[in-house]
Design a protein around this motif. Sequence first.
Motif: not given
Length: 143
Positions: A23-33, A35-40
């Motif tokens: 398990s990793l703690q992924v910063p919200e900005q990475v999730h949003l980035l 999503k914006l870029l359309g990559v998983e």
Amino acid sequence: MENKTTNNAPTVPPLRATARCISLQVPEQVHLLCKLLGVELSGVLQRFINDLGHGLYGTNGSSERWQAIEYFMECGYGLHNYGEHDIHQMFYELEQLRNRWAGGDQAAEQEYAAWRVRYLVQWYRAWLEKRRPGTMTQALELL
């Protein structure tokens, strides 16, 4: 269960045939980035890991493999146990392992997979014997 040897050789952890989940703690900005870029996000991370490990499948390519290594080296990972040249040598040896795969049918793939396991056990054991204990302070001084 660990593999134990009786000749005082280092203990080699068993190689896993299946993926290990963490398990990793992924910063919200990475999730949003992503999503914006359309990559998983999982695909981005998996390809980076595959590139770093010189995997046969799910990699981006040789240029990306070496960029992943450069990132790893820039972070100073492992410098408390090995010199920079040694760590580069480890990655070179993993690339040579990857290059041994010539492709082929299912039987050839199974033969390579069995050989790969034997190679990695010996590779790990040899590098474990070369490990030099140090401190994080010594590693930071090298940076």
